[in-house]
Design a protein around this motif. Structure first.
Motif, PDB file in Angstrom:
ATOM      1  N   THR A   1       0.739  -1.128   0.052  1.00  0.00           N
ATOM      2  CA  THR A   1       0.184  -0.101  -0.021  1.00  0.00           C
ATOM      3  C   THR A   1       0.916   1.023   0.045  1.00  0.00           C
ATOM      4  OG1 THR A   1      -1.597  -1.154   1.279  1.00  0.00           O
ATOM      5  CG2 THR A   1      -1.881   1.082   1.097  1.00  0.00           C
TER       6      THR A   1
ATOM      7  N   ASN B   1     -12.351 -10.627   0.162  1.00  0.00           N
ATOM      8  CA  ASN B   1     -13.098 -10.568  -1.023  1.00  0.00           C
ATOM      9  C   ASN B   1     -14.271  -9.813  -0.687  1.00  0.00           C
ATOM     10  OD1 ASN B   1     -14.117 -10.534  -3.766  1.00  0.00           O
ATOM     11  ND2 ASN B   1     -14.746 -12.756  -3.361  1.00  0.00           N
TER      12      ASN B   1
ATOM     13  N   PRO C   1     -16.454  -6.075  -1.585  1.00  0.00           N
ATOM     14  CA  PRO C   1     -16.370  -4.998  -2.780  1.00  0.00           C
ATOM     15  C   PRO C   1     -16.027  -3.567  -1.978  1.00  0.00           C
ATOM     16  CG  PRO C   1     -18.622  -6.124  -2.784  1.00  0.00           C
ATOM     17  CD  PRO C   1     -17.838  -6.839  -1.628  1.00  0.00           C
ATOM     18  N   ASN C   2     -15.189  -2.811  -2.697  1.00  0.00           N
ATOM     19  CA  ASN C   2     -14.471  -1.683  -2.191  1.00  0.00           C
ATOM     20  C   ASN C   2     -13.586  -1.764  -0.936  1.00  0.00           C
ATOM     21  OD1 ASN C   2     -16.123   0.046  -3.926  1.00  0.00           O
ATOM     22  ND2 ASN C   2     -17.875   0.061  -2.604  1.00  0.00           N
ATOM     23  N   ASN C   3     -13.114  -2.985  -0.717  1.00  0.00           N
ATOM     24  CA  ASN C   3     -12.219  -3.345   0.447  1.00  0.00           C
ATOM     25  C   ASN C   3     -11.225  -4.439   0.040  1.00  0.00           C
ATOM     26  OD1 ASN C   3     -11.099  -2.955   2.726  1.00  0.00           O
ATOM     27  ND2 ASN C   3     -12.477  -4.309   3.918  1.00  0.00           N
ATOM     28  N   ARG C   4     -11.177  -4.734  -1.091  1.00  0.00           N
ATOM     29  CA  ARG C   4     -10.188  -6.036  -1.729  1.00  0.00           C
ATOM     30  C   ARG C   4      -8.801  -5.226  -1.656  1.00  0.00           C
ATOM     31  NH1 ARG C   4     -14.700  -6.282  -5.427  1.00  0.00           N
ATOM     32  NH2 ARG C   4     -15.757  -8.213  -5.240  1.00  0.00           N
ATOM     33  N   LYS C   5      -8.096  -6.396  -1.259  1.00  0.00           N
ATOM     34  CA  LYS C   5      -6.691  -6.406  -1.285  1.00  0.00           C
ATOM     35  C   LYS C   5      -6.310  -7.640  -2.028  1.00  0.00           C
ATOM     36  CE  LYS C   5      -5.437  -4.309   3.287  1.00  0.00           C
ATOM     37  NZ  LYS C   5      -4.888  -4.564   4.727  1.00  0.00           N
TER      38      LYS C   5
END
Length: 145
Positions: A58, A133, A135-139
């Motif tokens: 990140t 997994n 949505p809007n938080n996937r790494k």
């Protein structure tokens, strides 16, 4: 005398080739295969695929953070962070290693860190681990060799 030198050179080349072959096949010991062998026979393909070292990166302004997860076949997991601050400061820090226990139930990865538990959906996409997994938080995690 000439025949003897040629014979010695031929034998030396043969031995060198054998040594190179041995080094090539033994230098990278099949740790993954050995590790997978240690998993229980009924372990899912998802659990087998998780075993190994994973990293996600990140970037926040001038700081880079690498998070590491190492899933061991014995059901333990290690986690730590490495942070590099700014190109001018060049400070690097590493957190201590936290160890927990993991299991896979279908598409859910459950980790018990001792003081907290997590249960997150995951899947694999083009060789990467997608965790969580959501949505809007996937790494997206890359396998570290």
């Amino acid at each position: 005398m000439r025949i003897r030198i040629d014979s010695v050179l031929a034998q030396s080349k043969w031995l060198a080739l054998l040594a190179c072959g041995f080094v090539a096949f033994s230098a990278k010991a099949p740790a993954r295969e050995i590790t997978l062998f240690q998993l229980e026979a009924e372990a899912s393909d998802n659990a087998r695929a998780l075993v190994g070292h994973w990293r996600t990166t990140t970037v926040i302004y001038e700081s880079v953070k690498d998070e590491h997860l190492v899933f061991h076949a014995d059901g333990t997991v290690d986690n730590w962070l490495v942070t590099v601050s700014g190109p001018y400061e060049g400070r690097t820090s590493r957190t201590g290693t936290t160890t927990g226990h993991w299991i896979v139930e279908g598409k859910l990865l459950k980790i018990d860190w001792g003081d907290k538990q997590s249960s997150r959906p995951f899947f694999f996409h083009k060789g990467q681990l997608v965790l969580p997994n959501i949505p809007n938080n996937r790494k997206f995690w890359d396998r570290v060799e």
